[in-house]
Scaffold this motif. Structure first.
Motif, mmCIF file in Angstrom:
data_model
loop_
_atom_site.group_PDB
_atom_site.id
_atom_site.type_symbol
_atom_site.label_atom_id
_atom_site.label_comp_id
_atom_site.label_asym_id
_atom_site.label_seq_id
_atom_site.Cartn_x
_atom_site.Cartn_y
_atom_site.Cartn_z
ATOM 1 N N ASN A 177 -7.820 1.404 -1.101
ATOM 2 C CA ASN A 177 -6.527 1.036 -0.944
ATOM 3 C C ASN A 177 -6.185 -0.340 -1.020
ATOM 4 O OD1 ASN A 177 -5.847 3.870 -0.775
ATOM 5 N ND2 ASN A 177 -6.137 3.790 1.315
ATOM 6 N N ASP A 221 2.507 1.433 -3.499
ATOM 7 C CA ASP A 221 1.403 1.627 -4.507
ATOM 8 C C ASP A 221 1.022 3.039 -4.309
ATOM 9 O OD1 ASP A 221 -0.560 1.371 -6.144
ATOM 10 O OD2 ASP A 221 -2.056 0.866 -4.724
ATOM 11 N N GLY A 222 0.976 3.664 -3.098
ATOM 12 C CA GLY A 222 0.715 4.971 -2.845
ATOM 13 C C GLY A 222 1.872 6.061 -3.392
ATOM 14 N N SER A 244 -6.541 -1.575 -4.613
ATOM 15 C CA SER A 244 -5.490 -1.451 -5.363
ATOM 16 C C SER A 244 -4.052 -1.924 -5.088
ATOM 17 C CB SER A 244 -5.019 0.168 -5.207
ATOM 18 O OG SER A 244 -4.245 0.680 -6.080
ATOM 19 N N ALA A 245 -4.066 -2.468 -3.907
ATOM 20 C CA ALA A 245 -2.701 -3.179 -3.391
ATOM 21 C C ALA A 245 -2.708 -4.571 -4.134
ATOM 22 C CB ALA A 245 -2.672 -3.140 -1.807
ATOM 23 N N ARG A 263 -0.274 8.972 -5.544
ATOM 24 C CA ARG A 263 -1.326 9.588 -4.664
ATOM 25 C C ARG A 263 -0.839 10.077 -3.304
ATOM 26 N NH1 ARG A 263 -3.736 4.686 -6.133
ATOM 27 N NH2 ARG A 263 -3.105 3.506 -4.276
ATOM 28 N N ASP A 310 -12.751 -1.076 0.007
ATOM 29 C CA ASP A 310 -11.849 -0.376 0.267
ATOM 30 C C ASP A 310 -10.760 -0.281 -0.970
ATOM 31 O OD1 ASP A 310 -9.111 0.668 1.210
ATOM 32 O OD2 ASP A 310 -9.435 -0.326 3.306
ATOM 33 N N THR A 361 0.805 -1.308 0.026
ATOM 34 C CA THR A 361 0.030 -0.056 0.202
ATOM 35 C C THR A 361 1.043 1.212 -0.016
ATOM 36 O OG1 THR A 361 -1.858 -1.067 1.025
ATOM 37 C CG2 THR A 361 -1.876 1.190 1.361
#
Ligand code: 26W
Length: 837
Positions: free
Chosen positions: A743, A592-593, A746-747, A598, A741, A589
């Motif tokens: 996040n 990825d952020g 996406s993870a 993001r 969720d 996460t």
């Protein structure tokens, strides 16, 4: 017995003959010169080399023998006093002892650290190089084995009469290597250079039998049973010193090694079949060949039952034949010995003691059962139903036919008592029976242990409560008062004084040296937490431990630890319930952020994540998770976008030696099991005592750590055990959490996309499906709470001085977790074995 006369009786008559033999054994002089002399003697006479020609292993062995020499007088004296006093003692029965290196601990126990270092320096040798030579005996898997090692250390330090019994595996826990990120197991040849710490005693061997059948015979009008086994092996005891800390006491750890009864079968040999004779020998010796690397998932393998009976029977016989004097009145045995069962692995000792008392020594069944029930106590170390050992009646009856009969009779009488109490509540009878019927008829070792024991304990408050309310609820109702708790502990000698010398010196500067054997005194550090100068020194200790770890990992694995980073550590066996996947989702996460833009990189707290974990060789998903951690690490560590702010390190072959280096350097301790699954945990205690803050669930001993250190100094997150139950009852659907969720989605998508597997989506597909469609341990349900807790960690870490204050308070308030306290609890609540001298 007669051909195996107890050692102490022989010794007394021999001592008379020569005046020198009467003189007490003494230690070499406690000076640098004395040490040099002893070291050179050991090098010359023991190793057969001159200093100038010696290699580093020669020098290590000579040093080890020298330290041993200083312990020897104390050992002989401890054994002598224990035999003379015949005081009640503890026989700790454990299939595993995860000892760690012996040299450092022996130097510490004798107070010779400085003398030895100086003496070797005078010989032109750096003692650190020799200490690095030692291969640790990895005779255990994880928590249970390490706990046994901490307990025997405490028993020696507290002068409690006791002996540890176990197995001398020729190969301990496998050595883990990574090939392309995947775990590969290599044999652990820990004995290949010889071990200077063991003392074999082939003259005190026990013969252990297997197989065959039983028959009844008439003994002067009494019908008795005898077992006619069809094969046997020798159990050779190897003694190890267990030195108390600076108290002049050395207890014994006795590990059994299997040997064929005859060097080879003469009959077959004479018939010319040499290969067949050697095969028979190899067969017998397989019993102590290798430690089973399964942790929490019993495989039901015949060899494992052989191992269990082998060491349990040898230990019982050793105690009855060698430790007890001849003609001992066995009805008094409960006042003389308590056999502590470290999980169910040694429980076959129960029917074995019955067999010894009834078949071999001729006691009545009722009397023998009364004695047996007074001599055992059982510690349960798990909550996972699949980890509760059962043996199929078929297998057990084939290998140990007499023991199966004994178990049946114990069960018959037990169930009769259950029926007497509850009428014909057959459901209850079926649930409580020592014999289970599904999926096949089998012996439930935990039930046998519970029925036979004086006390049954769990290893942390929550765990003991769940044992009483769930796992063994019917037994708790039937035997009120039998159940108790003893919260686990760790030895402060190895895990603070030895592993973290700089912190120990800081503490000793403040409090004096007494804390090492009286860990509650760490409380006095609370006032120091308010002293800015002390905080500064404490922070410098942490920084220096990070630098030391950097040196160690660089040399060991070529890995670099950035000592300006927060060190976020998760080290423990790889198991789904411990949830390394949750930690990994946090890392992915963060990554990825950053890469998705993001999260601005400047907002990311620089962290180095350290993993250490072995997976059971047959545990597919666990091995996939190791692979994934390594692959995520390679991608994250190489991506310039993260600008070195995130680093993932996974040094292979995590063991006690590495733990001693990693734990003192950690800032954040990851204790994130699903609530209700981790019986206690002991790593959690080691970190807190070394000044790491914990991020953890309300599970195992985390609960007690948080209560002691206070909510402000512990990052709690996640469902509680009742909430877990509730979610399970209403039907847990992991994919709902995935969908809800962004996040998390996406993870997971990033992993599924092949981003960490060179674009190949199939590699981690099993891990992903397991999360989305199974997720037995509710990783996805706790994800959001975990991420939020990690944000609280970042915020707290931003204020370095306040963080340090919390770290000091963790140290100050965790004295309770000394294994000395655990031993006091066992003594008061279960053993009733006061310290002797
Ligand atoms: C092969 C079968 C098997 C089953 C259980 C092997 C090993 C086990 C052990 C009970 C696993 C174990 O080590 N349990 C851990 O024990 C520690 C000491 O009490 C606890 O701190 C851990 O929470 C518990 O998982």
């Amino acid at each position: 017995m007669s051909e195996n006369a107890p050692a102490h009786h022989i010794a007394h008559s021999r001592e008379e003959r020569h005046p020198l033999a009467k003189a007490p054994v003494t230690a070499p002089p406690n000076t640098v010169d004395g040490f040099v002399k002893q070291f050179l003697d050991n090098l010359n006479f023991g190793q057969g080399v001159a200093l100038s020609a010696s290699g580093v292993n020669d020098q290590y062995l000579a040093l080890a023998r020298t330290v041993r020499d200083y312990l020897m007088a104390r050992w002989l004296e401890t054994v002598r006093r224990q035999l003379v006093s015949q005081a009640k003692g503890v026989c700790y029965l454990s299939a595993e002892y995860l000892l760690g290196r012996q040299l450092g601990n022996s130097l510490l126990a004798t107070g010779l650290e400085d003398v030895a270092a100086e003496a070797l320096a005078e010989c032109g040798i750096d003692i650190a190089d020799l200490r690095a030579q030692e291969v640790e005996p990895g005779l255990g898997n994880g928590g249970l084995g390490r706990l046994a090692a901490c307990f025997i250390d405490s028993l020696a330090t507290m002068s409690v009469p006791s002996i540890g019994y176990g197995i001398r595996y020729e190969y301990g826990i496998f050595r883990q290597t990574f090939e392309d990120g995947q775990q590969v197991e290599k044999p652990d040849r820990w004995l290949s250079m010889g071990s200077p710490w063991e003392f074999p005693h082939p003259e005190a061997a026990q013969t252990i039998s297997f197989g065959g059948r039983t028959e009844q015979y008439d003994d002067d009008g009494v019908t008795r049973t005898r077992w006619i086994p069809d094969w046997d092996v020798l159990a050779i005891p190897y003694n190890y010193m267990v030195p108390g800390y600076l108290n002049g006491r050395v207890n014994t750890l006795r590990l059994w090694s299997a040997q064929a009864t005859k060097a080879f079968d003469l009959r077959i040999f004479n018939a010319g079949d040499y290969a067949e004779a050697v095969r028979a020998q190899t067969f017998a010796e397989n019993i102590s060949k290798v430690l089973y690397p399964e942790d929490s998932t019993p495989q039901g393998k015949e060899l494992r039952l052989q191992q269990q009976y082998f060491f349990a029977a040898a230990s019982i016989a050793d105690f009855l034949d060698v430790v007890l004097p001849p003609d001992y009145d066995l009805t008094k045995l409960p006042d003389r010995a308590i056999f502590q069962l470290n999980d169910t692995h040694p429980v076959i000792a129960v029917p074995e003691l019955m067999r010894q008392l009834v078949d071999v020594r001729g006691l009545e069944w009722e009397q023998a059962w009364e004695i047996t029930q007074g001599c055992f106590a059982y510690t349960c170390h798990t909550l996972l139903p699949e980890a509760l050992e059962v043996w199929s009646v078929d297998l057990l009856g084939r290998l140990l036919p007499r023991h199966l009969e004994i178990i049946y009779r114990i069960n018959e009488e037990f169930l009769a008592a259950v029926r007497e109490r509850y009428g014909d509540d057959e459901l209850r009878v079926r649930n409580m029976s020592i014999i289970g019927e599904h999926p096949e008829r089998s012996v439930r070792m935990a039930h046998l242990a519970t029925v036979a024991s004086v006390k049954v304990n769990g290893v942390a408050e929550l765990h003991s409560q769940l044992l009483r309310e769930k796992v063994l609820h019917d037994f708790h109702e039937f035997y009120p008062g039998k159940f108790t708790n003893v919260t686990n502990g760790i030895t402060p000698r190895r895990f603070l004084r030895l592993a973290n010398k700089s912190l120990s010196e800081l503490i000793t500067d403040a409090l004096g040296p007494g804390w090492v054997t009286d860990l509650d005194r760490l409380r006095e550090l609370e006032t120091y937490a308010e002293d800015p100068e002390f905080r500064e020194r404490f922070a410098e200790v942490k920084a220096s431990n990070k630098r030391r770890l950097n040196r160690v990992l660089l040399e060991r694995d070529g890995l670099e630890v950035d000592d300006t980073h927060m060190l976020d550590v998760m080290v423990k066996r790889l198991h789904e319930y411990k949830r390394q996947m949750l930690k990994l989702l946090h890392i992915v996460t963060l990554y990825d952020g950053i890469v998705s833009g993001r999260v601005p990189i400047s907002e990311v707290t620089p962290r180095t994540f350290i993993f250490g974990a072995k997976a059971a060789p047959g545990y597919r998903i666990a091995k996939d998770i190791i692979h994934l951690i390594n692959k995520v690490g390679s991608v994250v560590n190489a991506d310039p976008a993260v600008e070195g702010r995130l680093k993932v390190l996974f040094p292979p072959n995590y063991n006690v030696t590495l733990a001693e280096r990693i734990i003192p350097a950690a800032d954040l301790s990851e204790q994130i099991s699903l609530a209700g699954k981790e019986a206690s945990g002991t790593g959690n205690m080691k970190f807190a005592l070394n000044g790491a803050l914990t991020i953890g669930t309300d599970d195992g001993a985390n609960v007690e750590i948080r209560q002691l250190v206070g909510d402000d100094h512990f990052f709690l997150f996640g469902m509680t055990e009742p909430e877990v139950e509730e979610l399970a009852a209403k039907g847990y659907v992991p994919s709902d959490f995935y969908r809800a969720d962004p996040n998390l989605r996406s993870a997971i998508d990033l992993i599924a996309s092949g981003a960490f597997s060179g674009g190949d989506r199939s590699v981690f597909e099993p891990v992903i499906s397991n999360l989305l469609y199974n997720d037995r341990f509710m990783v996805l349900a706790d994800y959001a709470a975990y991420i939020a807790a990690q944000e609280r960690v970042d915020a707290a870490y931003a204020d370095a001085d306040t963080w340090t204050r919390s770290a000091i308070l963790n140290v100050a308030r965790c004295g309770f977790f000394s294994s000395d306290r655990s031993m006091r609890d066992y003594i008061d609540r279960i053993w009733h074995t006061p310290p002797s001298f």
